[in-house]
Scaffold this motif. Structure first.
Motif, PDB file in Angstrom:
ATOM      1  N   ASP A   1      -3.154  -3.048   0.600  1.00  0.00           N
ATOM      2  CA  ASP A   1      -3.503  -3.713  -0.642  1.00  0.00           C
ATOM      3  C   ASP A   1      -3.489  -2.691  -1.774  1.00  0.00           C
ATOM      4  O   ASP A   1      -3.311  -1.498  -1.563  1.00  0.00           O
ATOM      5  CB  ASP A   1      -4.878  -4.363  -0.522  1.00  0.00           C
ATOM      6  CG  ASP A   1      -5.013  -5.573  -1.436  1.00  0.00           C
ATOM      7  OD1 ASP A   1      -4.189  -5.705  -2.357  1.00  0.00           O
ATOM      8  OD2 ASP A   1      -5.929  -6.375  -1.218  1.00  0.00           O
ATOM      9  N   THR A   2      -3.686  -3.181  -2.975  1.00  0.00           N
ATOM     10  CA  THR A   2      -3.657  -2.318  -4.153  1.00  0.00           C
ATOM     11  C   THR A   2      -5.056  -2.182  -4.741  1.00  0.00           C
ATOM     12  O   THR A   2      -5.765  -3.171  -4.906  1.00  0.00           O
ATOM     13  CB  THR A   2      -2.720  -2.896  -5.226  1.00  0.00           C
ATOM     14  OG1 THR A   2      -1.404  -2.999  -4.689  1.00  0.00           O
ATOM     15  CG2 THR A   2      -2.687  -2.002  -6.460  1.00  0.00           C
ATOM     16  N   ARG A   4      -6.945  -0.945  -8.171  1.00  0.00           N
ATOM     17  CA  ARG A   4      -6.659  -0.686  -9.589  1.00  0.00           C
ATOM     18  C   ARG A   4      -7.851   0.040 -10.223  1.00  0.00           C
ATOM     19  O   ARG A   4      -8.982  -0.441 -10.198  1.00  0.00           O
ATOM     20  CB  ARG A   4      -6.370  -1.981 -10.318  1.00  0.00           C
ATOM     21  CG  ARG A   4      -6.293  -1.839 -11.836  1.00  0.00           C
ATOM     22  CD  ARG A   4      -5.660  -3.048 -12.480  1.00  0.00           C
ATOM     23  NE  ARG A   4      -4.228  -3.096 -12.168  1.00  0.00           N
ATOM     24  CZ  ARG A   4      -3.397  -4.050 -12.591  1.00  0.00           C
ATOM     25  NH1 ARG A   4      -3.868  -5.047 -13.327  1.00  0.00           N
ATOM     26  NH2 ARG A   4      -2.125  -4.018 -12.277  1.00  0.00           N
ATOM     27  N   ASP A  33      -2.743   2.158 -10.689  1.00  0.00           N
ATOM     28  CA  ASP A  33      -2.706   1.388  -9.446  1.00  0.00           C
ATOM     29  C   ASP A  33      -2.279   2.282  -8.290  1.00  0.00           C
ATOM     30  O   ASP A  33      -1.359   3.100  -8.422  1.00  0.00           O
ATOM     31  CB  ASP A  33      -1.720   0.222  -9.546  1.00  0.00           C
ATOM     32  CG  ASP A  33      -2.211  -0.874 -10.474  1.00  0.00           C
ATOM     33  OD1 ASP A  33      -3.433  -0.915 -10.720  1.00  0.00           O
ATOM     34  OD2 ASP A  33      -1.387  -1.672 -10.941  1.00  0.00           O
ATOM     35  N   ARG A  34      -2.918   2.084  -7.146  1.00  0.00           N
ATOM     36  CA  ARG A  34      -2.550   2.821  -5.940  1.00  0.00           C
ATOM     37  C   ARG A  34      -2.515   1.855  -4.760  1.00  0.00           C
ATOM     38  O   ARG A  34      -3.469   1.112  -4.506  1.00  0.00           O
ATOM     39  CB  ARG A  34      -3.563   3.930  -5.643  1.00  0.00           C
ATOM     40  CG  ARG A  34      -3.341   4.661  -4.330  1.00  0.00           C
ATOM     41  CD  ARG A  34      -2.063   5.478  -4.345  1.00  0.00           C
ATOM     42  NE  ARG A  34      -1.839   6.144  -3.057  1.00  0.00           N
ATOM     43  CZ  ARG A  34      -0.812   6.946  -2.794  1.00  0.00           C
ATOM     44  NH1 ARG A  34       0.081   7.175  -3.752  1.00  0.00           N
ATOM     45  NH2 ARG A  34      -0.665   7.498  -1.628  1.00  0.00           N
ATOM     46  N   VAL A  35      -1.381   1.830  -4.054  1.00  0.00           N
ATOM     47  CA  VAL A  35      -1.233   0.981  -2.871  1.00  0.00           C
ATOM     48  C   VAL A  35      -1.680   1.764  -1.644  1.00  0.00           C
ATOM     49  O   VAL A  35      -1.198   2.873  -1.392  1.00  0.00           O
ATOM     50  CB  VAL A  35       0.220   0.513  -2.696  1.00  0.00           C
ATOM     51  CG1 VAL A  35       0.370  -0.296  -1.409  1.00  0.00           C
ATOM     52  CG2 VAL A  35       0.667  -0.304  -3.898  1.00  0.00           C
TER      53      VAL A  35
END
Length: 210
Positions: A1-2, A4, A33-35
């Motif tokens: 998931d991401t 934010r 944002d980082r997945v």
């Protein structure tokens, strides 16, 4: 998931404790944002106001815990399932989400090859029924055999439990049935594949409960 990260006020950045990702320090308004695609624990901090490994309760540090998604049974699994290596027999499954009940029909054959020619109602044709309540991605089932019926005729039948089984799904299209029968004494595991997608029904991976 991401995940934010949003800077609402002040001059900050966000950076992984191991330095593998992050953004440039800036004033209010930035979004980063980082997945996170792999289960694990990930720590981040603001390089201007904290240091790696700081207390997440008192410092500008954060800890992100990523857990593997768990598949959950839904009505999207309703329909026809087959063993891809044995397409001459299969299953029909029906799931009721209201009471988490599952009913299935198992269309199979006698344990030995038939000696007679194929015909409607041949004694070599077999069908069983399965039923039970499901939790998560699995169903503990009772297996029943019904006898005494006549084709398209309102004849009394007799249903007897002849075993147990566990039906487990790993995705919307893959599963397996582990069974133990008493009449006759048989056991094994059947790999299952969805024959057709369930039109209009949802089937998805559900996040585990916290």
């Amino acid at each position: 998931d991401t995940v934010r990260f949003i800077n609402d006020q002040g001059f900050h950045d966000v950076r992984a404790d191991d330095g593998s990702y992050g953004n440039t320090p800036a004033g209010p308004g930035w979004v980063f944002d980082r997945v996170y695609a792999t289960p694990g624990v990930y720590r981040v901090y603001c390089t201007l106001h904290a240091s790696p490994g700081g207390d997440i309760n008192t410092s500008m540090n954060a800890r992100i815990t990523v857990r593997a998604a768990e598949f959950a049974i839904s009505q999207g699994l309703n329909g026809t399932w087959v063993n891809p290596n044995n397409l001459g027999q299969g299953f029909l499954f029906d799931f009721s989400t209201g009471n988490r009940f599952m009913f299935g029909a198992w269309f199979t054959y006698e344990t030995a090859a038939p000696a007679s020619a194929i015909k409607l109602g041949a004694t070599t044709h077999r069908w069983l029924t399965l039923q039970g309540n499901y939790t998560g991605n699995a169903v503990a089932l009772q297996v029943f055999s019904t006898a005494g019926g006549v084709f398209n005729t309102p004849t009394s039948t007799t249903t007897t439990q002849v075993g147990t089984a566990t039906l487990t799904f790993s995705s919307c299209t893959q599963g397996s049935l582990a069974f133990t029968l008493t009449e006759p004494p048989l056991s094994g595991t059947i790999p299952l594949q969805k024959a057709l997608p369930a039109f209009g029904s949802e089937c998805a991976t559900a996040a585990p409960a916290p």
